[in-house]
Motif scaffolding. Structure first.
Motif, short mmCIF file in Angstrom:
data_model
loop_
_atom_site.label_atom_id
_atom_site.label_comp_id
_atom_site.label_asym_id
_atom_site.label_seq_id
_atom_site.Cartn_x
_atom_site.Cartn_y
_atom_site.Cartn_z
N ASN A 77 -54.05 40.69 62.49
CA ASN A 77 -54.91 40.90 61.33
C ASN A 77 -55.35 39.59 60.71
OD1 ASN A 77 -54.89 44.01 60.45
ND2 ASN A 77 -52.91 43.50 61.34
N ILE A 78 -56.65 39.45 60.52
CA ILE A 78 -57.24 38.26 59.89
C ILE A 78 -57.76 38.64 58.51
CG2 ILE A 78 -59.01 36.47 60.08
CD1 ILE A 78 -58.93 37.03 63.15
N CYS A 79 -57.38 37.88 57.52
CA CYS A 79 -57.68 38.17 56.12
C CYS A 79 -58.90 37.35 55.69
CB CYS A 79 -56.47 37.79 55.27
SG CYS A 79 -56.56 38.25 53.54
N TYR A 80 -59.94 38.05 55.25
CA TYR A 80 -61.16 37.38 54.80
C TYR A 80 -61.02 36.93 53.35
CZ TYR A 80 -65.94 36.82 53.10
OH TYR A 80 -67.08 36.35 52.51
N VAL A 81 -61.29 35.64 53.12
CA VAL A 81 -61.25 35.09 51.77
C VAL A 81 -62.52 34.25 51.56
CG1 VAL A 81 -60.04 33.56 50.17
CG2 VAL A 81 -58.74 35.00 51.76
N ASN A 82 -63.22 34.50 50.48
CA ASN A 82 -64.42 33.74 50.14
C ASN A 82 -63.98 32.50 49.38
OD1 ASN A 82 -67.05 32.97 49.70
ND2 ASN A 82 -67.70 34.91 48.81
N GLY A 83 -63.87 31.36 50.07
CA GLY A 83 -63.25 30.19 49.48
C GLY A 83 -64.19 29.20 48.84
N PHE A 84 -65.49 29.37 49.02
CA PHE A 84 -66.45 28.41 48.49
C PHE A 84 -67.51 29.08 47.61
CE2 PHE A 84 -64.50 26.43 52.09
CZ PHE A 84 -64.36 25.10 51.73
N GLN A 85 -67.41 30.39 47.43
CA GLN A 85 -68.25 31.15 46.52
C GLN A 85 -67.37 32.19 45.83
OE1 GLN A 85 -72.28 30.79 49.31
NE2 GLN A 85 -71.80 32.74 48.39
N THR A 86 -67.84 32.74 44.74
CA THR A 86 -67.07 33.76 44.04
C THR A 86 -67.19 35.09 44.77
OG1 THR A 86 -68.90 34.45 42.60
CG2 THR A 86 -67.53 32.60 41.86
N GLN A 87 -66.18 35.91 44.65
CA GLN A 87 -66.22 37.23 45.24
C GLN A 87 -67.09 38.17 44.39
OE1 GLN A 87 -65.49 37.41 48.42
NE2 GLN A 87 -63.97 39.01 48.28
#
Length: 282
Positions: A74-84
């Motif tokens: 399982n790969i967890c998506y995280v928006n690290g350079f923009q806000t969610q």
């Protein structure tokens, strides 16, 4: 400057990494082992809506708010350079100084994703503020049972004026550090121009690429990461193939540079049974 990781060895799909303190060149002595994604089996990209696949799944990417699929990598998506999406007001109200501003002082919005503000990692203070928010999300991915994390929008420094490239890459290194500290592998998301540096300097373990076949970039990722590339193409932007330049899914699957795990999905990544759903694995 924060630590980066150098690749030491791969043993049965596990990569051992050692962190080196970049600014002082001092060995921190921290060693972590993280499992890499399989390079065969069934793969799906389920950021829009998680769902089960008949016959099971071997590798799947889901949002950090979703539940990992039992038995899969399982790969967890995280928006690290923009806000969610949905978190804009919290950033504006509590962390407004971390957002990129235009010439008039207004926070910059991604025109393609109008509910996402652009983060500005140009200074050490801003990077620390961003990390205070995102590091717990990465740790939460590990606690939830994910095996890896992919950090989206690494390329914001190329798309928006005012973001310092060095600061953006230092933030990327810090995300690598945070993922490895939580026992997670971390994937470089897009940004083909950074493929070699992403592996060698930033310490990413694998790559997740969208539309590399459509834009002729797949070979760049494979040259850097070998088979450790997960490829997603979208039905509304397929490359043409053959003398007649026919646009079809065959153009993706017949691409000699495509990743071993390559899928074609609908742009909105909707679930099975939803209007517009499409999934095909090469």
């Amino acid at each position: 400057m924060r630590a980066s990781f150098a690749l030491l060895s791969v043993v049965i799909g596990t990569v051992t990494l050692v962190s080196t303190f970049l600014s002082g060149c001092a060995d921190r002595g921290a060693v972590s082992s993280v499992p890499l994604p399989p390079t065969s089996g069934t793969f799906d990209y389920q950021l829009g809506e998680p769902y089960a696949i008949d016959g099971g799944i071997d590798v799947v990417a889901r949002d950090s708010t979703a539940t990992p699929e039992p038995g899969a990598y399982n790969i967890c998506y995280v928006n690290g350079f923009q806000t969610q999406p949905g978190e804009a007001e919290a950033w504006l109200g509590e962390r407004g100084e971390l957002l990129l501003r235009d010439a008039s002082g207004e926070p910059v919005i991604d025109p393609d994703w109008p509910d996402e503000y652009i983060l500005d990692p140009s200074t050490s203070g801003q990077r620390d503020g961003i990390l205070a928010v995102i590091e717990p999300v990465i740790a939460g991915c590990a606690e939830a049972g994910f095996d890896a994390v992919e950090i989206d929008n690494l390329d914001t420094y190329t798309r928006f004026d005012g973001i310092d490239e060095a600061g953006a890459l230092q933030l990327a290194r810090a995300y690598v550090d945070a993922a490895h500290a939580s026992g997670l592998a971390i994937g470089q998301k897009n940004s083909a121009e950074l493929a070699d540096r992403g592996r060698d300097e930033l310490g990413f373990d694998f790559a997740v690429t969208e539309e590399c076949s459509a834009y002729g970039e797949c070979g760049t990722y494979s040259a850097a990461y070998g088979d450790q590339v997960l490829q997603i193409e979208y039905l509304d932007n397929l490359p043409a193939a053959g003398a007649a330049a026919v646009i079809s899914t065959d153009a993706v699957c017949d691409d000699p540079d495509r990743a071993p795990l390559t899928i074609i999905r609908d742009r909105d990544l909707v679930g099975v049974g939803s209007e517009g759903y499409f999934y095909q694995q090469c």
